[in-house]
Design a protein around this motif. Structure first.
Motif, PDB file in Angstrom:
ATOM      1  N   UNK A  95     -24.489   1.913 -33.260  1.00 40.83           N
ATOM      2  CA  UNK A  95     -25.297   1.058 -32.374  1.00 40.83           C
ATOM      3  C   UNK A  95     -25.532   1.695 -30.998  1.00 40.83           C
ATOM      4  N   UNK A  96     -25.029   2.928 -30.803  1.00 40.18           N
ATOM      5  CA  UNK A  96     -25.215   3.631 -29.534  1.00 40.18           C
ATOM      6  C   UNK A  96     -24.069   3.453 -28.555  1.00 40.18           C
ATOM      7  N   UNK A  97     -23.180   2.515 -28.825  1.00 42.00           N
ATOM      8  CA  UNK A  97     -22.038   2.291 -27.933  1.00 42.00           C
ATOM      9  C   UNK A  97     -21.085   3.480 -28.004  1.00 42.00           C
ATOM     10  N   UNK A  98     -20.511   3.834 -26.868  1.00 41.91           N
ATOM     11  CA  UNK A  98     -19.513   4.905 -26.841  1.00 41.91           C
ATOM     12  C   UNK A  98     -18.187   4.336 -26.357  1.00 41.91           C
ATOM     13  N   UNK A  99     -17.121   4.884 -26.894  1.00 43.28           N
ATOM     14  CA  UNK A  99     -15.775   4.474 -26.504  1.00 43.28           C
ATOM     15  C   UNK A  99     -14.884   5.690 -26.468  1.00 43.28           C
ATOM     16  N   UNK A 100     -13.865   5.624 -25.636  1.00 45.12           N
ATOM     17  CA  UNK A 100     -12.814   6.631 -25.621  1.00 45.12           C
ATOM     18  C   UNK A 100     -11.600   6.007 -26.287  1.00 45.12           C
ATOM     19  N   UNK A 101     -11.123   6.653 -27.337  1.00 50.26           N
ATOM     20  CA  UNK A 101     -10.032   6.128 -28.150  1.00 50.26           C
ATOM     21  C   UNK A 101      -8.840   7.067 -28.131  1.00 50.26           C
ATOM     22  N   UNK A 102      -7.665   6.509 -28.332  1.00 52.58           N
ATOM     23  CA  UNK A 102      -6.440   7.282 -28.495  1.00 52.58           C
ATOM     24  C   UNK A 102      -6.049   7.224 -29.966  1.00 52.58           C
ATOM     25  N   UNK A 103      -5.680   8.376 -30.531  1.00 51.37           N
ATOM     26  CA  UNK A 103      -5.226   8.418 -31.921  1.00 51.37           C
ATOM     27  C   UNK A 103      -3.700   8.407 -31.903  1.00 51.37           C
ATOM     28  N   UNK A 104      -3.106   7.429 -32.574  1.00 50.88           N
ATOM     29  CA  UNK A 104      -1.656   7.263 -32.535  1.00 50.88           C
ATOM     30  C   UNK A 104      -1.099   6.980 -33.919  1.00 50.88           C
ATOM     31  N   UNK A 105       0.208   7.129 -34.032  1.00 47.35           N
ATOM     32  CA  UNK A 105       0.891   6.849 -35.294  1.00 47.35           C
ATOM     33  C   UNK A 105       1.029   5.356 -35.522  1.00 47.35           C
ATOM     34  N   UNK A 106       1.347   4.634 -34.467  1.00 43.04           N
ATOM     35  CA  UNK A 106       1.575   3.195 -34.584  1.00 43.04           C
ATOM     36  C   UNK A 106       0.804   2.461 -33.504  1.00 43.04           C
ATOM     37  N   UNK A 107       0.438   1.234 -33.813  1.00 40.77           N
ATOM     38  CA  UNK A 107      -0.304   0.414 -32.859  1.00 40.77           C
ATOM     39  C   UNK A 107       0.625  -0.101 -31.774  1.00 40.77           C
ATOM     40  N   UNK A 112      -6.488  -1.977 -26.922  1.00 34.32           N
ATOM     41  CA  UNK A 112      -7.769  -1.974 -27.618  1.00 34.32           C
ATOM     42  C   UNK A 112      -8.345  -0.575 -27.808  1.00 34.32           C
ATOM     43  N   UNK A 113      -7.826   0.418 -27.077  1.00 32.66           N
ATOM     44  CA  UNK A 113      -8.358   1.777 -27.196  1.00 32.66           C
ATOM     45  C   UNK A 113      -7.564   2.613 -28.188  1.00 32.66           C
ATOM     46  N   UNK A 114      -6.560   2.035 -28.807  1.00 33.05           N
ATOM     47  CA  UNK A 114      -5.696   2.783 -29.703  1.00 33.05           C
ATOM     48  C   UNK A 114      -6.162   2.624 -31.148  1.00 33.05           C
ATOM     49  N   UNK A 115      -6.268   3.741 -31.846  1.00 33.02           N
ATOM     50  CA  UNK A 115      -6.629   3.751 -33.257  1.00 33.02           C
ATOM     51  C   UNK A 115      -5.482   4.427 -34.001  1.00 33.02           C
ATOM     52  N   UNK A 116      -4.935   3.767 -35.003  1.00 32.04           N
ATOM     53  CA  UNK A 116      -3.822   4.371 -35.741  1.00 32.04           C
ATOM     54  C   UNK A 116      -4.342   5.309 -36.821  1.00 32.04           C
ATOM     55  N   UNK A 117      -3.507   6.280 -37.175  1.00 31.97           N
ATOM     56  CA  UNK A 117      -3.905   7.285 -38.158  1.00 31.97           C
ATOM     57  C   UNK A 117      -4.054   6.703 -39.554  1.00 31.97           C
ATOM     58  N   UNK A 119      -5.494   3.700 -40.117  1.00 30.68           N
ATOM     59  CA  UNK A 119      -6.650   2.799 -40.143  1.00 30.68           C
ATOM     60  C   UNK A 119      -7.845   3.553 -40.729  1.00 30.68           C
ATOM     61  N   UNK A 120      -8.843   2.852 -41.228  1.00 27.22           N
ATOM     62  CA  UNK A 120     -10.021   3.545 -41.778  1.00 27.22           C
ATOM     63  C   UNK A 120     -10.678   4.492 -40.777  1.00 27.22           C
ATOM     64  N   UNK A 121     -10.863   4.061 -39.533  1.00 32.70           N
ATOM     65  CA  UNK A 121     -11.476   4.936 -38.535  1.00 32.70           C
ATOM     66  C   UNK A 121     -10.542   6.097 -38.196  1.00 32.70           C
ATOM     67  N   UNK A 122      -9.265   5.821 -38.050  1.00 38.11           N
ATOM     68  CA  UNK A 122      -8.297   6.874 -37.742  1.00 38.11           C
ATOM     69  C   UNK A 122      -8.268   7.950 -38.813  1.00 38.11           C
ATOM     70  N   UNK A 135     -17.576   8.744 -41.591  1.00 43.37           N
ATOM     71  CA  UNK A 135     -17.923   7.534 -42.327  1.00 43.37           C
ATOM     72  C   UNK A 135     -16.623   6.809 -42.631  1.00 43.37           C
ATOM     73  N   UNK A 136     -16.618   5.498 -42.424  1.00 47.09           N
ATOM     74  CA  UNK A 136     -15.405   4.703 -42.651  1.00 47.09           C
ATOM     75  C   UNK A 136     -15.813   3.282 -43.024  1.00 47.09           C
ATOM     76  N   UNK A 137     -14.887   2.544 -43.574  1.00 46.19           N
ATOM     77  CA  UNK A 137     -15.143   1.163 -43.986  1.00 46.19           C
ATOM     78  C   UNK A 137     -14.634   0.195 -42.930  1.00 46.19           C
TER      79      UNK A 137
END
Length: 152
Positions: A95-107, A112-117, A119-122, A135-137
């Motif tokens: 949708x054009x939105x940009x975010x800065x995310x952190x990739x982590x082992x656990x939530x 809200x900026x944390x994505x776990x490894x 998760x589908x996006x992680x 691509x992710x679900x």
């Protein structure tokens, strides 16, 4: 994850170090209340056993955190050429939105900026480089995003 020691972000390291300090303080308090479990009535003995169990739980968590911090130190800093555990990733969604995310082992609670490894996006982001489309679900169906940047 590869089985090799994985780096963690500076924010995750600080959180683990704070949790470790809190657990060590709690352990000192609980240990200071222990007496000989064979003295006293059954209620006293049950209370002592409960505190001993609490000490075991605290010791296990202290050991887990200490080991994770040691592994992270061995792993070094998060990679900046590909997405990995501990990476900070700039992502642009469909949708054009940009975010800065952190990739982590656990939530971590309320982060809200944390994505776990796991998760589908992680999972989709791991190993990717800037410019890659992932691509992710999602609960609403398939989604895509583009890795814009990687950095600390």
């Amino acid at each position: 994850m590869t089985g090799d020691p994985e780096p963690i972000s500076a924010q995750a390291r600080r959180a683990l170090e704070q949790e470790l300090a809190d657990l060590q303080a709690e352990r000192r308090l609980v240990a200071g209340t222990l007496r000989d479990a064979s003295v006293g009535d059954q209620a006293d003995q049950a209370d002592e056993l409960r505190r001993a169990d609490q000490l075991e739980r605290l010791d296990r968590r202290i050991e887990d955190i200490t080991e994770r911090l040691r592994e992270a130190a061995d792993a070094g800093p998060a990679p900046t050429d590909r997405v990995g555990v501990g990476s900070t990733v700039g992502v642009r969604f469909a949708d054009g939105a940009t975010e800065t995310l952190q990739i982590a082992e656990v939530a971590e609670a309320l982060d809200q900026t944390l994505v776990t490894v796991d998760s589908p996006l992680g999972r989709a982001l791991l190993g990717r480089r800037p410019g890659d489309t992932v691509h992710y679900d999602t609960p609403d169906g398939p989604a895509t995003a583009v890795v814009v940047s990687i950095g600390e």
